[in-house]
Write an enzyme that holds these catalytic residues in place. Structure first.
Site, PDB file in Angstrom:
ATOM      1  N   SER A  74       0.815  -1.213   0.000  1.00  0.00           N
ATOM      2  CA  SER A  74       0.000   0.000   0.000  1.00  0.00           C
ATOM      3  C   SER A  74       0.853   1.269   0.000  1.00  0.00           C
ATOM      4  CB  SER A  74      -0.913   0.027   1.225  1.00  0.00           C
ATOM      5  OG  SER A  74      -1.611  -1.182   1.353  1.00  0.00           O
TER       6      SER A  74
HETATM    7  N1  SAH Z   1      -0.822  -4.929   3.871  1.00  0.00           N
HETATM    8  C1  SAH Z   1      -0.022  -5.310   2.719  1.00  0.00           C
HETATM    9  C2  SAH Z   1      -0.635  -4.885   1.382  1.00  0.00           C
HETATM   10  C3  SAH Z   1      -1.825  -5.650   1.100  1.00  0.00           C
HETATM   11  S1  SAH Z   1      -2.226  -6.000  -0.580  1.00  0.00           S
HETATM   12  C4  SAH Z   1       1.380  -4.772   2.793  1.00  0.00           C
HETATM   13  O1  SAH Z   1       1.701  -4.050   3.743  1.00  0.00           O
HETATM   14  O2  SAH Z   1       2.165  -5.097   1.907  1.00  0.00           O
HETATM   15  C5  SAH Z   1      -3.653  -6.960  -0.151  1.00  0.00           C
HETATM   16  C6  SAH Z   1      -3.363  -8.369   0.281  1.00  0.00           C
HETATM   17  O3  SAH Z   1      -4.583  -8.930   0.740  1.00  0.00           O
HETATM   18  C7  SAH Z   1      -2.868  -9.251  -0.851  1.00  0.00           C
HETATM   19  O4  SAH Z   1      -1.669  -9.873  -0.507  1.00  0.00           O
HETATM   20  C8  SAH Z   1      -4.001 -10.267  -1.023  1.00  0.00           C
HETATM   21  O5  SAH Z   1      -3.555 -11.550  -1.407  1.00  0.00           O
HETATM   22  C9  SAH Z   1      -4.613 -10.293   0.366  1.00  0.00           C
HETATM   23  N2  SAH Z   1      -5.990 -10.777   0.440  1.00  0.00           N
HETATM   24  C10 SAH Z   1      -7.037 -10.521  -0.388  1.00  0.00           C
HETATM   25  N3  SAH Z   1      -8.151 -11.173   0.026  1.00  0.00           N
HETATM   26  C11 SAH Z   1      -7.808 -11.851   1.158  1.00  0.00           C
HETATM   27  C12 SAH Z   1      -8.494 -12.717   2.050  1.00  0.00           C
HETATM   28  N4  SAH Z   1      -9.778 -13.066   1.870  1.00  0.00           N
HETATM   29  N5  SAH Z   1      -7.817 -13.243   3.092  1.00  0.00           N
HETATM   30  C13 SAH Z   1      -6.509 -12.945   3.297  1.00  0.00           C
HETATM   31  N6  SAH Z   1      -5.792 -12.145   2.488  1.00  0.00           N
HETATM   32  C14 SAH Z   1      -6.432 -11.595   1.433  1.00  0.00           C
END
Ligand code: SAH
Length: 225
Positions: A74
């Site tokens: 992010s």
């Molecule tokens: N917080 C992260 C950025 C997140 S990107 C950082 O600091 O890098 C969003 C992430 O959410 C992705 O890796 C994606 O695979 C995950 N995601 C999406 N849906 C999800 C779910 N149902 N359960 C767990 N993770 C999920």
């Protein structure tokens, strides 16, 4: 992945040096982030070690960056804004994050609270985030490979929950794993270009909600891969 980072790697050089990081923190402050705890955490966590080496020089730009598997780390402003919103309740100790991605947000949280559980549905990302956090000696974060739709009951109730992917509704299980007085920070709006960043606070059976910002997150998906 490596067992540990050298001090020189953590310190960075040129576009990843402390001076460059301080400039990013100045920018976050200009954009309205004023919680010193959050600014200090972001000043110290080496974001350049959470992205591929090929784009490490862009790590301190205020922008989201690709981390593979169609996902992104992010934008720093959004990380700061969500972290600030999460610390809204006093005495936040146990935090659940859904969407570990690179592990960067979890690392920032780990400096501010006692314990972080972070759930990721893509096993390769979960493994990589785990290895990174281990290499940074970040010992109060547990990365779990699971579908975050169901939260993570083993650690519940949580003082705060942060979701870093966008569902089209607030998953019920997350609300039920939130302790009394707890705060949930979540972008809601699904696959569109923008979602509404919500802060939801639970007081007994009463739920209050306010909208903090418009944001753009990758979608919240079902099941594990
Ligand atoms: N917080 C992260 C950025 C997140 S990107 C950082 O600091 O890098 C969003 C992430 O959410 C992705 O890796 C994606 O695979 C995950 N995601 C999406 N849906 C999800 C779910 N149902 N359960 C767990 N993770 C999920």
């Amino acid at each position: 992945m490596r067992r540990g980072y050298s001090e020189a790697q953590i310190r960075g050089i040129g576009m990843t040096s402390q001076r460059t990081r301080d400039r990013l923190v100045d920018r976050l402050r200009e954009k309205g982030i004023n919680d010193m705890r959050v600014l200090d955490a972001m000043r110290t966590v080496p974001r350049h070690l959470f992205v591929d080496e090929a784009i490490a020089t862009r790590a301190y730009e205020d922008t989201a960056l690709p981390i593979g598997h169609g996902q992104t780390i992010s934008q720093p402003y959004v990380v700061a804004r969500m972290t600030e919103a999460l610390l809204y309740s006093p005495d936040v100790e146990q935090v659940l994050e859904i969407g570990s991605g690179s592990g960067y947000q979890a690392a920032v949280l780990s400096r501010l609270v006692r314990r972080v559980v972070s759930v990721e549905r893509i096993s390769a990302l979960a493994e990589q985030a785990r290895a990174r956090l281990r290499a940074l000696h970040c010992r109060n974060v547990e990365i779990v490979h699971a579908d975050g739709e169901w939260g993570w009951t083993q650690g519940a109730p949580y003082d705060a929950i942060m979701v870093t992917a966008a569902p089209d509704h607030v998953p019920k299980q997350l609300l039920s794993q939130l302790g009394d007085g707890g705060t949930l920070v979540i972008p809601v709006g699904g696959r569109g270009d923008t979602q509404r960043l919500l802060r939801i606070v639970r007081d007994g059976d009463e739920i209050t909600q306010d909208e903090l910002d418009l944001v753009s997150f990758v979608p919240f998906l079902q099941g594990c891969v």
